[in-house]
Design an enzyme around this catalytic site. Structure first.
Site, short mmCIF file in Angstrom:
data_model
loop_
_atom_site.label_atom_id
_atom_site.label_comp_id
_atom_site.label_asym_id
_atom_site.label_seq_id
_atom_site.Cartn_x
_atom_site.Cartn_y
_atom_site.Cartn_z
N ASN A 7 -12.19 14.67 1.83
CA ASN A 7 -12.70 13.30 1.88
C ASN A 7 -12.69 12.89 3.35
O ASN A 7 -11.69 12.44 3.88
CB ASN A 7 -11.81 12.38 1.04
N LYS A 14 -8.82 12.95 4.39
CA LYS A 14 -7.84 13.19 3.35
C LYS A 14 -8.19 14.51 2.68
O LYS A 14 -9.37 14.82 2.52
CB LYS A 14 -7.90 12.09 2.30
N ARG A 91 -16.56 14.80 -0.68
CA ARG A 91 -17.03 13.46 -0.97
C ARG A 91 -18.15 13.14 0.03
O ARG A 91 -17.97 13.23 1.24
CB ARG A 91 -15.89 12.46 -0.78
N HIS A 180 -18.61 4.12 -3.21
CA HIS A 180 -17.30 4.27 -3.87
C HIS A 180 -17.46 4.56 -5.36
O HIS A 180 -16.56 4.27 -6.16
CB HIS A 180 -16.44 2.99 -3.74
N LEU A 209 -10.67 -2.19 -2.83
CA LEU A 209 -10.42 -2.87 -1.55
C LEU A 209 -9.70 -1.92 -0.60
O LEU A 209 -8.47 -1.83 -0.60
CB LEU A 209 -9.59 -4.15 -1.78
N ASN A 211 -10.44 0.11 3.49
CA ASN A 211 -11.04 -0.26 4.77
C ASN A 211 -12.52 -0.58 4.56
O ASN A 211 -13.04 -1.56 5.09
CB ASN A 211 -10.85 0.87 5.78
N ASP A 284 -6.58 -3.69 10.12
CA ASP A 284 -5.54 -3.27 9.17
C ASP A 284 -4.83 -4.50 8.60
O ASP A 284 -4.33 -5.33 9.36
CB ASP A 284 -4.54 -2.35 9.86
N ARG A 286 -2.03 -4.88 7.19
CA ARG A 286 -0.60 -5.04 7.51
C ARG A 286 -0.45 -5.83 8.80
O ARG A 286 0.37 -6.74 8.90
CB ARG A 286 0.07 -3.66 7.64
N GLY A 332 -6.57 1.09 -0.65
CA GLY A 332 -5.46 0.75 0.26
C GLY A 332 -4.96 -0.68 0.14
O GLY A 332 -3.75 -0.92 0.02
N GLU A 335 -4.26 -1.74 -3.84
CA GLU A 335 -3.04 -1.16 -4.41
C GLU A 335 -1.78 -1.67 -3.74
O GLU A 335 -0.73 -1.76 -4.37
CB GLU A 335 -3.09 0.37 -4.27
N ASN A 336 -1.90 -1.99 -2.45
CA ASN A 336 -0.68 -2.23 -1.66
C ASN A 336 -0.44 -3.65 -1.18
O ASN A 336 0.68 -4.01 -0.84
CB ASN A 336 -0.70 -1.33 -0.41
P1 AMP Z 1 -8.31 2.94 2.30
O1 AMP Z 1 -9.61 2.82 3.01
O2 AMP Z 1 -8.39 2.81 0.82
O3 AMP Z 1 -7.50 4.14 2.74
O4 AMP Z 1 -7.44 1.67 2.77
C1 AMP Z 1 -6.97 1.56 4.10
C2 AMP Z 1 -6.52 0.14 4.34
O5 AMP Z 1 -5.54 -0.26 3.38
C3 AMP Z 1 -5.82 -0.06 5.67
O6 AMP Z 1 -6.73 -0.28 6.72
C4 AMP Z 1 -4.98 -1.29 5.43
O7 AMP Z 1 -5.75 -2.44 5.72
C5 AMP Z 1 -4.69 -1.25 3.94
N1 AMP Z 1 -3.31 -0.91 3.64
C6 AMP Z 1 -2.75 0.29 3.55
N2 AMP Z 1 -1.43 0.21 3.26
C7 AMP Z 1 -1.16 -1.11 3.17
C8 AMP Z 1 0.03 -1.87 2.90
N3 AMP Z 1 1.20 -1.29 2.67
N4 AMP Z 1 -0.08 -3.21 2.89
C9 AMP Z 1 -1.26 -3.81 3.14
N5 AMP Z 1 -2.40 -3.16 3.39
C10 AMP Z 1 -2.36 -1.83 3.42
#
Ligand code: AMP
Length: 397
Positions: A7, A14, A91, A180, A209, A211, A284, A286, A332, A335-336
C-alpha cells in the site's frame, strides 16, 4: 500461498505478508517519511518484537528494497527467500472507468494505470513506482492491482454525474469515481458482521478519516454515494486537501496571486485542508489537538471546521438512503482520535445516535460507541485494506 500486500502512499508505504490459507499476517510494517529526513522502517514479524530500521529512503524503490531485506533477514525475517513470496497485491488509487474490478498486472494494465495519473497526482505515480520496483526485484511473481475506485462503481448515475455539460462526461468521463473503496467495502461488511447482521439488510455510513478522508453511503450492501469525486480532492476537509469548495474560488485565487491552474491544484492538494486552515501547524491530528490544548485558535478552528464537514456529509447520506442504521468510523483519525469523534457526535442527536464519552476513550479497536437503545449504532471498525487486497489477489492468481 504467501501474498505481499503493498500500500504505497505519497510519503509512506505499508506492507503485510499474509498467508492466504490461514489469513495470518506473517509480518507487517510501515515505511514512514519516505523522501524526507528521519525515514524509518518499522517491521514486525508475527510473534516477534517490532524492529525499527532507520535508513535513508529517498524514494519508494529504496523503501521496497528495505522491506524485502527485512522480510528475508536472518534474524527478524519471516521467509527464507523471495521464492516464498507467491504473489503481490498492490493498492491502486485510481482506475478511472477502465477498471471496474481488480486485475492481474500486465504491461497493458500498467499503461492504463499511468493514463489515470493526472486524476490522482498524489497517489497513482507512487503506486506505479511500487509496482515497478517489485517487478525489478521479483520479475516472476504475479501481481494484482486492486483499485480504490472499484467498490464505488455501483453508484447510480444521479450520484456520479456532475452538474456540467453532459458532453464532458461523454468525452472525458468526468464523473464521480470515489476512493478508499477497498476500505469502505471491508468496513461496511465487517460492521454488519460484528452486529450479527447481513450487510444487505443495513444502511451504513462509513467515515474513512485518514490523512485522505472520504465518506460513503452503503445501502443494502452497495455503495450509492461517496464524497470523493473525479479525484481524491473532493468532499471532506483532509490533512492537506481542501475538499469541497466553490469552484469560482480557483479563478479568484489565480487572478489575485498570479498562479497557474497547476499551481493552484498543488495548493489544493498539498497545502490546504487542516494543514492550511491551521496556518501550517500540521496535517497530523495529534499535533493539531496538542496545539488546540495550548490555546492555538487556528488549530481549534481547523478541528471544528473538519468535524462540521464530516457531520454534514453524514446528514446528507442519511438523506440519500432515507435513513441510516450504522455509522462506522475508520482509518487513522476515525479509529484513534476520540476528540474528533466526539466533535462529530455532537451533531448526531437528531438521527437518534450518540457517542458515549466513556466508550469513546478507545483507540483502534472494534467498539460500539453509541448508547444501548440508540436508533443508530455508531462504531469504530478498524479498516484492513491489506487483508481485503490479499483476498482479491488470491482470487485472481
Ligand atoms: P491514515 O491515512 O489512515 O494512515 O491516517 C493517518 C492520520 O491519522 C495521521 O495523519 C493523523 O492525523 C491520524 N492519527 C494517527 N494516529 C492518531 C492518534 N493516536 N490520534 C489522533 N490522530 C491520529
Amino acid at each position: 500461498m504467501n501474498v505481499l500486500v503493498i500500500n504505497c502512499g505519497s510519503s509512506s508505504l505499508k506492507y503485510q505478508l499474509i498467508n492466504s490459507d490461514t489469513e495470518a499476517v506473517l509480518a507487517k510494517g510501515l515505511c514512514e517519511r519516505i523522501g524526507a529526513a528521519g525515514s524509518v522502517l518499522k517491521h514486525t514479524p508475527a510473534g516477534g518484537d517490532k524492529v525499527e530500521i532507520e535508513s535513508p529512503m529517498p524514494n519508494h524503490t529504496q523503501a521496497i528494497q528495505l522491506v524485502i531485506n527485512a522480510l528475508t533477514d536472518a534474524n527478524h525475517g519471516v521467509v527464507k527467500s523471495l521464492d516464498e513470496i507467491d504473489a503481490v497485491g498492490h493498492r491502486i488509487v485510481h482506475g478511472g472507468e477502465k477498471f471496474a474490478s481488480s486485475t492481474i498486472i500486465t504491461d497493458e494494465v500498467l499503461a492504463a494505470i499511468e493514463e489515470c495519473n493526472d486524476l490522482a497526482p498524489l497517489h497513482n505515480p507512487a503506486n506505479l513506482i511500487g509496482i515497478n520496483a517489485c517487478k525489478e526485484i521479483m520479475p516472476n511473481v504475479p501481481m494484482v492491482a486492486v483499485f480504490d475506485t472499484a467498490f464505488h462503481q455501483t453508484m447510480p448515475e444521479k450520484a456520479y454525474l456532475y452538474g456540467l455539460p453532459y458532453e464532458y462526461y461523454e468525452k472525458y468521463k468526468i464523473r464521480r469515481y470515489g476512493f478508499h473503496g477497498t476500505s469502505h467495502d471491508f468496513v461496511s461488511a465487517r460492521a454488519a458482521q460484528i452486529l450479527g447482521k447481513d450487510r444487505k439488510d443495513l444502511k451504513i455510513i462509513v467515515c474513512h478519516l485518514g490523512n485522505g478522508a472520504s465518506i460513503s453511503a452503503v445501502d443494502h450492501g452497495k455503495c450509492v454515494d461517496t464524497s470523493m469525486g473525479l479525484t481524491p480532492l473532493e468532499g471532506l476537509i483532509m490533512g492537506t486537501r481542501s475538499g469541497d469548495l466553490d469552484p469560482a474560488i480557483i479563478e479568484f485565487i489565480a487572478n489575485k496571486e498570479n498562479l497557474s491552474s497547476a499551481e493552484i491544484n498543488n495548493i489544493l492538494n498539498k497545502k490546504s485542508g487542516v494543514f492550511g486552515l491551521s496556518g501550517g501547524v500540521s496535517s497530523d491530528f495529534r499535533d493539531l489537538s496538542n496545539a488546540m490544548d495550548e490555546g492555538n485558535a487556528l488549530a481549534k478552528a481547523a478541528l471544528e471546521t473538519y468535524s462540521y464537514r464530516v457531520a454534514k456529509y453524514i446528514g446528507s447520506y442519511a438523506a440519500a438512503m432515507n435513513g441510516v442504521d450504522v455509522i462506522a468510523f475508520t482509518a487513522g483519525i476515525g479509529e484513534n482520535d476520540a476528540r474528533v469523534r466526539e466533535m462529530v457526535g455532537q451533531y448526531l442527536g437528531y438521527l437518534g445516535a450518540s457517542i458515549d464519552p466513556v466508550k469513546n476513550k478507545v483507540r483502534g479497536e472494534e467498539t460500539i460507541l453509541s448508547a444501548e437503545g440508540d436508533k443508530v449504532t455508531v462504531m469504530i471498525v478498524p479498516t484492513n485494506e491489506e487483508l481485503a487486497i490479499a483476498r482479491e489477489t488470491v482470487r485472481l492468481v
